[in-house]
Scaffold this motif. Structure first.
Motif, PDB file in Angstrom:
ATOM      1  N   GLU A  49     -22.140   9.940  20.949  1.00  0.00           N
ATOM      2  CA  GLU A  49     -21.496  10.370  19.710  1.00  0.00           C
ATOM      3  C   GLU A  49     -20.033  10.725  19.942  1.00  0.00           C
ATOM      4  OE1 GLU A  49     -22.403  13.305  15.923  1.00  0.00           O
ATOM      5  OE2 GLU A  49     -22.989  13.992  17.928  1.00  0.00           O
ATOM      6  N   SER A  50     -19.759  11.397  21.047  1.00  0.00           N
ATOM      7  CA  SER A  50     -18.385  11.778  21.362  1.00  0.00           C
ATOM      8  C   SER A  50     -17.507  10.552  21.578  1.00  0.00           C
ATOM      9  CB  SER A  50     -18.359  12.670  22.602  1.00  0.00           C
ATOM     10  OG  SER A  50     -19.087  13.854  22.395  1.00  0.00           O
ATOM     11  N   SER A  51     -18.010   9.582  22.323  1.00  0.00           N
ATOM     12  CA  SER A  51     -17.256   8.360  22.585  1.00  0.00           C
ATOM     13  C   SER A  51     -16.982   7.592  21.304  1.00  0.00           C
ATOM     14  CB  SER A  51     -18.022   7.481  23.578  1.00  0.00           C
ATOM     15  OG  SER A  51     -17.328   6.280  23.826  1.00  0.00           O
ATOM     16  N   ARG A  52     -17.998   7.450  20.471  1.00  0.00           N
ATOM     17  CA  ARG A  52     -17.840   6.721  19.206  1.00  0.00           C
ATOM     18  C   ARG A  52     -16.818   7.412  18.304  1.00  0.00           C
ATOM     19  NH1 ARG A  52     -22.772   6.413  18.322  1.00  0.00           N
ATOM     20  NH2 ARG A  52     -23.019   8.292  17.054  1.00  0.00           N
ATOM     21  N   ALA A  53     -16.876   8.746  18.230  1.00  0.00           N
ATOM     22  CA  ALA A  53     -15.935   9.486  17.402  1.00  0.00           C
ATOM     23  C   ALA A  53     -14.500   9.332  17.917  1.00  0.00           C
ATOM     24  CB  ALA A  53     -16.331  10.959  17.347  1.00  0.00           C
ATOM     25  N   SER A  54     -14.327   9.410  19.223  1.00  0.00           N
ATOM     26  CA  SER A  54     -12.983   9.294  19.797  1.00  0.00           C
ATOM     27  C   SER A  54     -12.384   7.916  19.546  1.00  0.00           C
ATOM     28  CB  SER A  54     -13.024   9.573  21.300  1.00  0.00           C
ATOM     29  OG  SER A  54     -13.304  10.933  21.552  1.00  0.00           O
ATOM     30  N   ARG A  55     -13.193   6.886  19.742  1.00  0.00           N
ATOM     31  CA  ARG A  55     -12.685   5.533  19.505  1.00  0.00           C
ATOM     32  C   ARG A  55     -12.249   5.375  18.051  1.00  0.00           C
ATOM     33  NH1 ARG A  55     -13.710   0.711  22.204  1.00  0.00           N
ATOM     34  NH2 ARG A  55     -15.437   1.672  23.351  1.00  0.00           N
ATOM     35  N   GLY A  56     -13.094   5.830  17.129  1.00  0.00           N
ATOM     36  CA  GLY A  56     -12.762   5.697  15.719  1.00  0.00           C
ATOM     37  C   GLY A  56     -11.553   6.521  15.319  1.00  0.00           C
ATOM     38  N   TRP A  57     -11.490   7.773  15.828  1.00  0.00           N
ATOM     39  CA  TRP A  57     -10.366   8.633  15.454  1.00  0.00           C
ATOM     40  C   TRP A  57      -9.037   8.048  15.908  1.00  0.00           C
ATOM     41  CZ3 TRP A  57      -6.156  11.266  17.022  1.00  0.00           C
ATOM     42  CH2 TRP A  57      -5.662  12.259  16.168  1.00  0.00           C
ATOM     43  N   ASP A  76      -8.335   4.926  16.739  1.00  0.00           N
ATOM     44  CA  ASP A  76      -8.013   3.676  16.048  1.00  0.00           C
ATOM     45  C   ASP A  76      -7.421   3.960  14.672  1.00  0.00           C
ATOM     46  OD1 ASP A  76      -8.725   1.943  18.071  1.00  0.00           O
ATOM     47  OD2 ASP A  76     -10.717   1.506  17.274  1.00  0.00           O
ATOM     48  N   ARG A  77      -7.938   4.968  13.987  1.00  0.00           N
ATOM     49  CA  ARG A  77      -7.437   5.298  12.652  1.00  0.00           C
ATOM     50  C   ARG A  77      -6.098   6.022  12.694  1.00  0.00           C
ATOM     51  NH1 ARG A  77     -12.877   6.676  12.165  1.00  0.00           N
ATOM     52  NH2 ARG A  77     -12.365   8.868  12.582  1.00  0.00           N
ATOM     53  N   ASN A  78      -5.862   6.811  13.726  1.00  0.00           N
ATOM     54  CA  ASN A  78      -4.700   7.698  13.741  1.00  0.00           C
ATOM     55  C   ASN A  78      -3.592   7.286  14.702  1.00  0.00           C
ATOM     56  OD1 ASN A  78      -5.393  10.304  12.014  1.00  0.00           O
ATOM     57  ND2 ASN A  78      -7.272   9.654  13.034  1.00  0.00           N
ATOM     58  N   ALA A  79      -3.767   6.171  15.397  1.00  0.00           N
ATOM     59  CA  ALA A  79      -2.766   5.762  16.390  1.00  0.00           C
ATOM     60  C   ALA A  79      -1.402   5.529  15.761  1.00  0.00           C
ATOM     61  CB  ALA A  79      -3.235   4.503  17.121  1.00  0.00           C
ATOM     62  N   ASP A  80      -1.367   4.907  14.591  1.00  0.00           N
ATOM     63  CA  ASP A  80      -0.079   4.619  13.956  1.00  0.00           C
ATOM     64  C   ASP A  80       0.684   5.906  13.653  1.00  0.00           C
ATOM     65  OD1 ASP A  80      -1.004   2.037  14.066  1.00  0.00           O
ATOM     66  OD2 ASP A  80      -1.072   1.721  11.901  1.00  0.00           O
ATOM     67  N   GLU A  81      -0.011   6.861  13.053  1.00  0.00           N
ATOM     68  CA  GLU A  81       0.630   8.132  12.706  1.00  0.00           C
ATOM     69  C   GLU A  81       1.061   8.883  13.962  1.00  0.00           C
ATOM     70  OE1 GLU A  81      -0.426  12.381  10.462  1.00  0.00           O
ATOM     71  OE2 GLU A  81      -1.883  10.735  10.476  1.00  0.00           O
ATOM     72  N   TYR A  82       0.197   8.869  14.969  1.00  0.00           N
ATOM     73  CA  TYR A  82       0.495   9.573  16.215  1.00  0.00           C
ATOM     74  C   TYR A  82       1.757   9.026  16.868  1.00  0.00           C
ATOM     75  CZ  TYR A  82      -0.165  11.286  21.005  1.00  0.00           C
ATOM     76  OH  TYR A  82       0.022  11.868  22.238  1.00  0.00           O
ATOM     77  N   GLN A  83       1.843   7.710  16.983  1.00  0.00           N
ATOM     78  CA  GLN A  83       3.007   7.109  17.633  1.00  0.00           C
ATOM     79  C   GLN A  83       4.263   7.271  16.793  1.00  0.00           C
ATOM     80  OE1 GLN A  83       3.098   6.128  20.700  1.00  0.00           O
ATOM     81  NE2 GLN A  83       0.898   6.254  21.078  1.00  0.00           N
ATOM     82  N   ALA A 114     -20.042  12.615  13.348  1.00  0.00           N
ATOM     83  CA  ALA A 114     -18.820  13.115  13.970  1.00  0.00           C
ATOM     84  C   ALA A 114     -17.698  12.085  13.857  1.00  0.00           C
ATOM     85  CB  ALA A 114     -19.077  13.447  15.428  1.00  0.00           C
ATOM     86  N   VAL A 115     -16.532  12.537  13.430  1.00  0.00           N
ATOM     87  CA  VAL A 115     -15.350  11.676  13.382  1.00  0.00           C
ATOM     88  C   VAL A 115     -14.284  12.148  14.375  1.00  0.00           C
ATOM     89  CG1 VAL A 115     -15.750  10.963  11.001  1.00  0.00           C
ATOM     90  CG2 VAL A 115     -14.362  12.993  11.450  1.00  0.00           C
ATOM     91  N   TYR A 116     -14.479  13.329  14.944  1.00  0.00           N
ATOM     92  CA  TYR A 116     -13.597  13.855  15.981  1.00  0.00           C
ATOM     93  C   TYR A 116     -14.404  14.863  16.780  1.00  0.00           C
ATOM     94  CZ  TYR A 116      -9.667  16.235  18.268  1.00  0.00           C
ATOM     95  OH  TYR A 116      -8.803  16.762  19.207  1.00  0.00           O
ATOM     96  N   VAL A 117     -14.356  14.752  18.103  1.00  0.00           N
ATOM     97  CA  VAL A 117     -15.092  15.675  18.960  1.00  0.00           C
ATOM     98  C   VAL A 117     -14.206  16.084  20.131  1.00  0.00           C
ATOM     99  CG1 VAL A 117     -17.100  16.024  20.442  1.00  0.00           C
ATOM    100  CG2 VAL A 117     -17.315  14.603  18.391  1.00  0.00           C
ATOM    101  N   GLU A 118     -14.246  17.381  20.423  1.00  0.00           N
ATOM    102  CA  GLU A 118     -13.549  17.867  21.607  1.00  0.00           C
ATOM    103  C   GLU A 118     -14.436  18.881  22.304  1.00  0.00           C
ATOM    104  OE1 GLU A 118      -9.318  19.953  22.782  1.00  0.00           O
ATOM    105  OE2 GLU A 118      -9.536  18.921  20.850  1.00  0.00           O
ATOM    106  N   HIS A 119     -14.457  18.814  23.631  1.00  0.00           N
ATOM    107  CA  HIS A 119     -15.365  19.650  24.418  1.00  0.00           C
ATOM    108  C   HIS A 119     -14.595  20.716  25.181  1.00  0.00           C
ATOM    109  CE1 HIS A 119     -19.009  17.161  23.816  1.00  0.00           C
ATOM    110  NE2 HIS A 119     -18.124  16.203  23.651  1.00  0.00           N
TER     111      HIS A 119
END
Length: 282
Positions: free
Chosen positions: A33-41, A43-50, A221-226
């Protein structure tokens, strides 16, 4: 931000949250679940982040965290001259800015990231760095492929099983290889993720390891941090087969006036925001 006021400090990202209706909570989240959420987050937010942080990160600068500690000055991987002809793996590379700096020192970097969109930004900046799309918990390289490995806020804060990542890095490093990674300083999890005075009051237990999760209306989960304590991180490093050589806590420099999520000059001058673990393959 889409997180609750008392949510813990989040990693070196743009504002966490993938949708306006994302619900912030603390609950268990496993490896898949953590991996899937991170990949999706990402991919969706890379443009804004950069777009938001690209100027600070640069195209070929190696920055360890929001404080702006530069590898050119810190030399945590070793003196710049020693990097020549070294095979280096960057994990959670984003747009491969750190790898480009390494290449400029004569190293042979490989930039690995879970997010396809982040690696597209790496290609946008330049096509001179080998790019690999893969999970840090399952590195697609032969044993002993690299002399050094590094990660500036990549992968480690987002995985449910950090020891597995440590063991994978250990496997692909050659004997004596150095592994350096930065994460949100664990003490920040006791404070709200706010850059102002409200971010200076303890609001949660430092010892609560329950993951921070943002989930959609269906509970996915769409974002996970441990969260790991400092002691947990040290034990993870040792369990992965490494010796801990140093733990660096960058101070906030006078020249840095930026706010980045919960990072700010106000907080940075009072409490640590980043922890950098300098390790050696045993």
């Amino acid at each position: 931000m889409n997180q609750e006021d008392d949510a813990p400090e989040n990693a070196y990202t743009a504002d966490p949250g993938s949708a306006d209706d994302a619900e912030a909570t603390r609950r268990d989240a496993g490896e898949a679940e953590s991996s899937r959420a991170s990949r999706g987050w990402w991919d969706r937010n890379a443009d804004e982040y950069q777009s938001e942080h690209g100027a600070f990160l640069g195209d070929d600068r190696f920055v360890w965290g929001p404080e702006g500690l530069d590898e050119a000055d810190a030399a945590l991987l070793g003196p710049a001259a020693s990097l020549k002809d070294k095979d280096v793996l960057e994990i959670g590379a984003g747009a491969a800015q750190c790898s480009r700096w390494l290449a400029a020192q004569g190293a042979r970097p490989v930039a690995l990231d879970l997010s396809h969109r982040q690696l597209q930004h790496a290609l946008r900046i330049g096509d001179d760095i080998p790019l690999v799309e893969a999970d840090a918990g399952n590195l697609p390289f032969r044993d002993g492929s690299f002399d050094l490995a590094c990660s500036a806020y990549g992968a480690v804060p987002f995985v449910a099983d950090p020891v597995n990542v440590m063991r994978e890095v250990h496997r692909v490093l050659r004997p004596g290889g150095r592994w350096v990674f930065s994460v949100t300083h664990p003490v920040r999890w006791a404070f709200p993720d706010e850059p102002g005075p409200e971010g200076l009051t303890v609001s949660a237990s430092y010892f609560d390891r329950t993951p921070y999760v943002e989930q959609d209306e269906r509970g996915r989960a769409v974002y996970v941090e441990h969260h790991r304590t400092v002691g947990d991180r040290v034990r993870d490093v040792v369990a992965g087969g490494f010796r801990l050589l140093d733990l660096v806590e960058p101070e906030w420099p006078e020249w840095n006036g930026q706010e980045w999520g919960g990072w700010s000059p106000l907080r940075g001058n009072l409490i640590p925001g980043t922890a950098i673990f300098v390790c050696e393959r045993a």
